[in-house]
Design an enzyme around this catalytic site. Structure first.
Site, PDB file in Angstrom:
ATOM      1  N   PHE A 195      40.104  37.556  42.030  1.00  0.00           N
ATOM      2  CA  PHE A 195      40.992  38.681  42.371  1.00  0.00           C
ATOM      3  C   PHE A 195      40.368  39.458  43.519  1.00  0.00           C
ATOM      4  CE2 PHE A 195      42.804  42.883  42.403  1.00  0.00           C
ATOM      5  CZ  PHE A 195      44.154  42.573  42.342  1.00  0.00           C
ATOM      6  N   ASP A 232      32.425  40.149  47.315  1.00  0.00           N
ATOM      7  CA  ASP A 232      33.319  41.254  46.969  1.00  0.00           C
ATOM      8  C   ASP A 232      32.725  41.966  45.759  1.00  0.00           C
ATOM      9  OD1 ASP A 232      35.272  42.900  45.934  1.00  0.00           O
ATOM     10  OD2 ASP A 232      36.919  41.477  46.199  1.00  0.00           O
ATOM     11  N   LYS A 267      36.340  51.314  45.382  1.00  0.00           N
ATOM     12  CA  LYS A 267      36.360  51.963  44.064  1.00  0.00           C
ATOM     13  C   LYS A 267      35.324  53.097  43.914  1.00  0.00           C
ATOM     14  CE  LYS A 267      38.353  47.964  41.645  1.00  0.00           C
ATOM     15  NZ  LYS A 267      39.713  48.273  41.307  1.00  0.00           N
TER      16      LYS A 267
HETATM   17  C1  LIG Z   1      37.002  42.466  42.997  1.00  0.00           C
HETATM   18  C2  LIG Z   1      38.162  43.255  43.551  1.00  0.00           C
HETATM   19  N1  LIG Z   1      38.507  43.074  44.843  1.00  0.00           N
HETATM   20  C3  LIG Z   1      39.521  43.763  45.396  1.00  0.00           C
HETATM   21  C4  LIG Z   1      40.264  44.670  44.658  1.00  0.00           C
HETATM   22  C5  LIG Z   1      41.397  45.415  45.302  1.00  0.00           C
HETATM   23  O1  LIG Z   1      41.063  46.761  45.473  1.00  0.00           O
HETATM   24  P1  LIG Z   1      42.220  47.849  45.706  1.00  0.00           P
HETATM   25  O2  LIG Z   1      43.081  47.856  44.483  1.00  0.00           O
HETATM   26  O3  LIG Z   1      41.469  49.147  45.919  1.00  0.00           O
HETATM   27  O4  LIG Z   1      42.963  47.445  46.930  1.00  0.00           O
HETATM   28  C6  LIG Z   1      39.937  44.877  43.314  1.00  0.00           C
HETATM   29  C7  LIG Z   1      40.737  45.807  42.482  1.00  0.00           C
HETATM   30  O5  LIG Z   1      40.776  45.737  41.284  1.00  0.00           O
HETATM   31  C8  LIG Z   1      38.860  44.158  42.741  1.00  0.00           C
HETATM   32  O6  LIG Z   1      38.511  44.311  41.463  1.00  0.00           O
END
Ligand SMILES: Cc1ncc(COP(=O)(O)O)c(C=O)c1O
Length: 395
Positions: free
Chosen positions: A140, A225, A254
């Site tokens: 994700f 990520d 976050k």
């Molecule tokens: C690992 C990871 N990458 C990217 C995202 C996307 O972040 P955002 O919702 O702030 O766009 C999330 C959100 O849950 C995430 O957990």
């Protein structure tokens, strides 16, 4: 407006892309929130690990208010005095040379993908319209067209084509499969150190270090990520610190703002960051002084309140206590630091609803997993309270 009227507005005017648990929150402080009827709940989701520092942390709040009164947005057409301070703080903390600030996690992932492609076209002998980035199944990374193009989850992807080419998928946690997938068109690999949305899935020990080695050997980029796992959540500042490696590109979001304001960033080695010349990438809000002031305070709180270490100690305690629960529905408990998943043999949603009724906010993920990710400021007796309710519901 009373609750019924507010609910009706959601039904009438809102997009239907969420199915929230049935609680309307109006206040938050520390690890606790209050609903519209004044009932208190322990927040064990932390807005998907954004609230590592807790709700309304006084220091982050003060930074937000002070900066909002002075200067909140210049755009990057002009310089602002907060951005250099943020750069220094985050680069020193991450041990990487340069930072490009954005707003949401998804935007920072997109930024990293753009940087990797441009780097490959300029320095890796990859055709300007070619190259593949390897990602992991069950990933994700966000919701844009390009990112859902390499999602393996039909719910996230189906119906949103045509898809962006240039991605390949390998199983998560399998370093050999990754090595075998590398060819002359490979730019690098993008992965989460622990798959959060995928169900709190930990790779085997040594996986990240092995991936790092393969990337070094083959001269390709390792892009991590850490939007969900970074900034203390797993018991170290970054989840990659568990294997004493550094990625070439690191993506944060976050908790970078303690959830007070959308702040994300792509960090990288200087030679990678320098593929961006003026005009090649940007954001009206990215790097604004309000975001920078909030992020500086949020990072100070993580360091000065020793949150990674708290997550380490309290995470161990939580796992130990959860392990004592005798339950026919628990299949496995896994996690690192205060990122814990309880995998059930059946649908987790009804259990999250029961927990909600008992004053605990948790979220099901990937159908059968209850995710527990409280703010890292949680106290030991609050963990005892959480475990006793979990015990009641699950046994
Ligand atoms: C690992 C990871 N990458 C990217 C995202 C996307 O972040 P955002 O919702 O702030 O766009 C999330 C959100 O849950 C995430 O957990």
């Amino acid at each position: 407006m009373d609750v019924t009227q507010l609910e009706a507005k959601v039904r009438d005017y809102g997009a239907r892309n969420y199915k929230p648990l049935d609680v309307m929150v109006t206040k938050g402080e520390g690890i606790w929130v209050e609903d519209i009827n004044g009932k208190r709940y322990m927040d064990c989701l932390s807005a998907y690990s954004s609230l590592n520092q807790g709700h309304c942390h006084p220091r982050i709040l003060a930074a937000l208010v002070d900066q909002a009164k002075k200067l909140h947005l210049t755009s990057r057409a002009f310089k602002n005095d907060m951005l250099p301070r943020f750069y220094q703080k985050i680069c020193n903390l991450a041990g990487l040379d340069a930072c490009l600030p954005m707003n949401t996690g998804t935007e920072a992932v997109e930024t990293a993908l753009k940087a990797a492609r441009k780097y490959a076209h300029e320095f890796m002998n990859i055709d300007s319209n070619g190259g593949n980035i390897i990602a992991c199944k069950n990933n994700f990374h966000g919701r844009t067209i390009s990112i859902v193009s390499f999602s393996s989850e039909p719910l996230y992807r189906d119906g949103f084509g045509p898809y962006t080419p240039g991605f390949k998928l390998v199983p998560f946690g399998d370093a050999i499969a990754f090595e075998e997938a590398i060819d002359d068109s490979t730019i690098g690999i993008l992965l989460e150190p622990i798959q959060g949305e995928g169900g709190i899935l930990l790779p085997p020990d040594g996986y990240l270090a092995r991936v790092r080695e393969f990337c070094n050997e083959r001269g390709i980029l390792m892009i991590l990520d850490e939007i969900q796992t970074g900034l203390g959540r797993t018991g170290k500042m970054f989840a990659h610190d568990w294997e004493e490696i550094k990625p070439d590109i690191l993506i944060l979001g976050k908790a970078l703002s303690g959830g007070m304001y959308p702040v994300s960033a792509m960090l990288a080695r200087r030679d990678i960051m320098d593929v961006f010349a003026p005009g090649t990438h940007g954001s009206t809000f990215g790097g604004n002084p309000l975001a920078c002031a909030v992020a500086i305070a949020a990072l100070d709180v993580i360091v000065e309140e020793n949150l990674p270490n708290r997550a380490l100690e309290l995470g161990k305690y939580l796992m130990k206590e959860l392990g004592k629960i005798q339950s026919r529905v628990i299949k496995e408990i896994r996690g690192r630091g205060l990122l814990v998943g309880i995998e059930l043999v059946e649908d987790a949603r009804p259990y999250c609803e029961m927990l909600l009724n008992r004053g605990i906010l948790c979220k099901d993920t990937h159908g059968t997993t209850i995710r527990i990710a409280p703010p890292l400021i949680i106290e030991r007796d609050e963990i005892d309270h959480l475990v006793s309710i979990m015990n009641e519901i699950l046994s």
